[in-house]
Scaffold this active site. Structure first.
Site, PDB file in Angstrom:
ATOM      1  N   TRP A 101       0.818  -1.216   0.000  1.00 27.98           N
ATOM      2  CA  TRP A 101       0.000   0.000   0.000  1.00 27.98           C
ATOM      3  C   TRP A 101       0.845   1.255   0.000  1.00 27.98           C
ATOM      4  O   TRP A 101       0.505   2.247  -0.651  1.00 27.98           O
ATOM      5  CB  TRP A 101      -1.000  -0.025   1.158  1.00 27.98           C
ATOM      6  CG  TRP A 101      -2.060  -1.062   0.923  1.00 27.98           C
ATOM      7  CD1 TRP A 101      -2.266  -2.204   1.646  1.00 27.98           C
ATOM      8  CD2 TRP A 101      -3.027  -1.083  -0.148  1.00 27.98           C
ATOM      9  NE1 TRP A 101      -3.298  -2.928   1.092  1.00 27.98           N
ATOM     10  CE2 TRP A 101      -3.778  -2.271   0.001  1.00 27.98           C
ATOM     11  CE3 TRP A 101      -3.319  -0.231  -1.206  1.00 27.98           C
ATOM     12  CZ2 TRP A 101      -4.818  -2.612  -0.877  1.00 27.98           C
ATOM     13  CZ3 TRP A 101      -4.350  -0.570  -2.079  1.00 27.98           C
ATOM     14  CH2 TRP A 101      -5.081  -1.751  -1.903  1.00 27.98           C
ATOM     15  N   ASP A 171      -1.572   6.141   6.889  1.00 25.24           N
ATOM     16  CA  ASP A 171      -2.611   5.233   6.394  1.00 25.24           C
ATOM     17  C   ASP A 171      -2.776   4.122   7.436  1.00 25.24           C
ATOM     18  O   ASP A 171      -1.936   3.247   7.558  1.00 25.24           O
ATOM     19  CB  ASP A 171      -2.188   4.651   5.036  1.00 25.24           C
ATOM     20  CG  ASP A 171      -3.198   3.646   4.475  1.00 25.24           C
ATOM     21  OD1 ASP A 171      -4.200   3.358   5.159  1.00 25.24           O
ATOM     22  OD2 ASP A 171      -2.975   3.155   3.350  1.00 25.24           O
ATOM     23  N   LYS A 195     -12.317  -2.588   7.112  1.00 24.46           N
ATOM     24  CA  LYS A 195     -11.497  -3.548   7.852  1.00 24.46           C
ATOM     25  C   LYS A 195     -11.915  -3.643   9.325  1.00 24.46           C
ATOM     26  O   LYS A 195     -12.271  -4.707   9.784  1.00 24.46           O
ATOM     27  CB  LYS A 195     -10.028  -3.231   7.679  1.00 24.46           C
ATOM     28  CG  LYS A 195      -9.535  -3.812   6.349  1.00 24.46           C
ATOM     29  CD  LYS A 195      -8.726  -2.948   5.467  1.00 24.46           C
ATOM     30  CE  LYS A 195      -8.658  -3.510   4.059  1.00 24.46           C
ATOM     31  NZ  LYS A 195      -7.739  -2.779   3.201  1.00 24.46           N
TER      32      LYS A 195
HETATM   33  C1  LIG Z   1      -7.265  -2.045   2.197  1.00 28.86           C
HETATM   34  C2  LIG Z   1      -6.210  -1.023   2.269  1.00 28.86           C
HETATM   35  C3  LIG Z   1      -6.164   0.066   1.370  1.00 28.86           C
HETATM   36  C4  LIG Z   1      -7.134   0.211   0.216  1.00 28.86           C
HETATM   37  O1  LIG Z   1      -8.320   0.737   0.665  1.00 28.86           O
HETATM   38  P1  LIG Z   1      -9.492   1.128  -0.362  1.00 28.86           P
HETATM   39  O2  LIG Z   1     -10.564   1.546   0.574  1.00 28.86           O
HETATM   40  O3  LIG Z   1      -9.811  -0.078  -1.165  1.00 28.86           O
HETATM   41  O4  LIG Z   1      -9.003   2.241  -1.217  1.00 28.86           O
HETATM   42  C5  LIG Z   1      -5.194   1.012   1.557  1.00 28.86           C
HETATM   43  N1  LIG Z   1      -4.300   0.924   2.557  1.00 28.86           N
HETATM   44  C6  LIG Z   1      -4.297  -0.108   3.422  1.00 28.86           C
HETATM   45  C7  LIG Z   1      -3.296  -0.158   4.514  1.00 28.86           C
HETATM   46  C8  LIG Z   1      -5.249  -1.114   3.301  1.00 28.86           C
HETATM   47  O5  LIG Z   1      -5.252  -2.143   4.161  1.00 28.86           O
END
Ligand SMILES: *Cc1c(COP(=O)(O)O)cnc(C)c1O
Length: 359
Positions: A101, A171, A195
């Protein structure tokens, strides 16, 4: 048969939350309608939004120096909004990369600003967090971005990065609400909901108010943080159902005892699984012990030829979605907040049996 869903995202929801959704679907809060059919300007809905914000602030101890926003478009929209709002084509942004990511984030960031990484970016599967010398970072950079938990590789930060005074953007899509964080250490935190905070459709953004509204770029209104901060995310019709589910998940999180209790549960769950993997000659986890994830546990069978059989039999035993991401291979157990300890016990029991039958 009890089914345990180890999906990395969209991920398992607490059973109690699904029951509440079911019960309230035809008649939400005595309105005779479902929440999906209500005006977002109705008192019922805005009251719900108020409770959602208040509860999020309470659970994460977010002070009024920070705005909280709910933005559609997923975490990946933030990969664009962050540089567009906080940097400029000539501005510099620093990215620490420890997995998939982070690589996506810097790639997108580089379209809008001068994006540099703290260390050369590796093509290999990350199994640790590359070290860097913080004193060498450009103190005038607009922000420092990192991914607190790399969901594919299972590589998680367990301490704050040193950034030479550069504002910190994180993030936390796969680990916000799974452990205690001091929001005051950050300038911005974001996480899409699917998540640990609900279902796909919204991204929860926590941002220091002083960071908002200074962009020199011409921004689409819908991509300006100021729009969301000024309207409390009510500029256009928000994704109302995901908001509602988020509130149910926050209530559930609080009912578990809050983030501190959840963290202890997550540590107990992940320790159990890592201990078993480490004790076995049949399975392995390649991540350095000081940065193993408490919520995504990748593991490999010593013999890849058994992968298909492992996946089929585990699925038949009610253990779903254990396949590792294509880019990493092997298996991955995502054991977010909503995964009960019983799910870990069932997984370990299956792994033991499979090991016995195949070694
Ligand atoms: C799942 C995930 C993403 C992607 O998220 P979206 O909502 O599909 O854009 C980005 N960063 C991390 C750390 C993730 O686990």
């Amino acid at each position: 048969m009890t089914v345990y869903n180890f999906s990395a995202g969209p991920a398992t929801l607490p059973l109690e939350v699904k029951r509440t959704i079911e019960q309230e679907l035809y008649n939400w809060n005595g309105t005779g309608c479902s929440v999906m059919e209500m005006s977002h300007r109705s008192k019922e809905f805005t009251d719900m939004a108020d409770e959602n914000e208040a509860l999020a602030r309470e659970l994460l101890n977010i002070s009024d120096d920070y705005a909280v926003m709910l933005i559609p478009g997923g975490a990946r929209l933030q990969y664009s909004m962050i540089p567009m709002n906080l940097s400029s084509p000539k501005g510099q942004a620093i990215y620490a990369i420890n997995g998939h990511w982070g690589k996506q984030a810097i790639k997108e960031g580089g379209r809008f600003c001068q994006a540099t990484s703290t260390a050369p970016i590796s093509d290999d599967v990350y199994a640790s967090i590359p070290e860097f010398d913080a004193s060498k970072l450009n103190a005038d950079a607009d922000y420092f971005h990192f991914t607190s938990n790399e969901t594919l590789e299972g590589v998680q930060w367990h301490s704050m990065p040193e950034t030479n005074g550069v504002p910190i953007v994180c993030d936390m899509t796969s680990d916000l609400l799974t452990r205690e964080v001091d929001v005051n250490d950050y300038d911005m935190i974001y996480a899409s909901a699917q998540k640990n905070m609900g279902i796909a459709g919204i991204t929860f953004v926590i941002m220091k108010r002083s960071m908002i509204g200074h962009s020199e770029n011409l921004l689409p209104t819908m991509m300006n943080y100021k729009t969301y901060a000024d309207t409390r995310s009510f500029y256009n019709t928000p994704p109302t159902f995901p908001w509602y589910v988020m509130l149910q998940v926050l209530r559930w999180t609080q009912a578990q005892g809050g983030v501190k209790t959840i963290q202890a549960m997550n540590q107990s769950k992940s320790n159990k699984l890592y201990q078993y993997i480490d004790s076995s000659d049949f399975y392995m986890n390649k991540v350095a012990k000081n940065c193993r994830s408490e919520v995504n546990v990748p593991f490999w069978l010593k013999d890849d030829a058994l992968n298909a059989q492992f996946l089929q039999q585990s699925s038949e035993s009610g253990l779903k979605a254990l396949k590792g991401h294509m880019a990493v291979g092997g298996m991955r157990a995502s054991i977010y907040n909503a995964m009960p300890e019983n799910g870990i016990d069932a997984l370990i029991a299956f792994m033991k049996q499979f090991e016995k039958q195949n070694s």
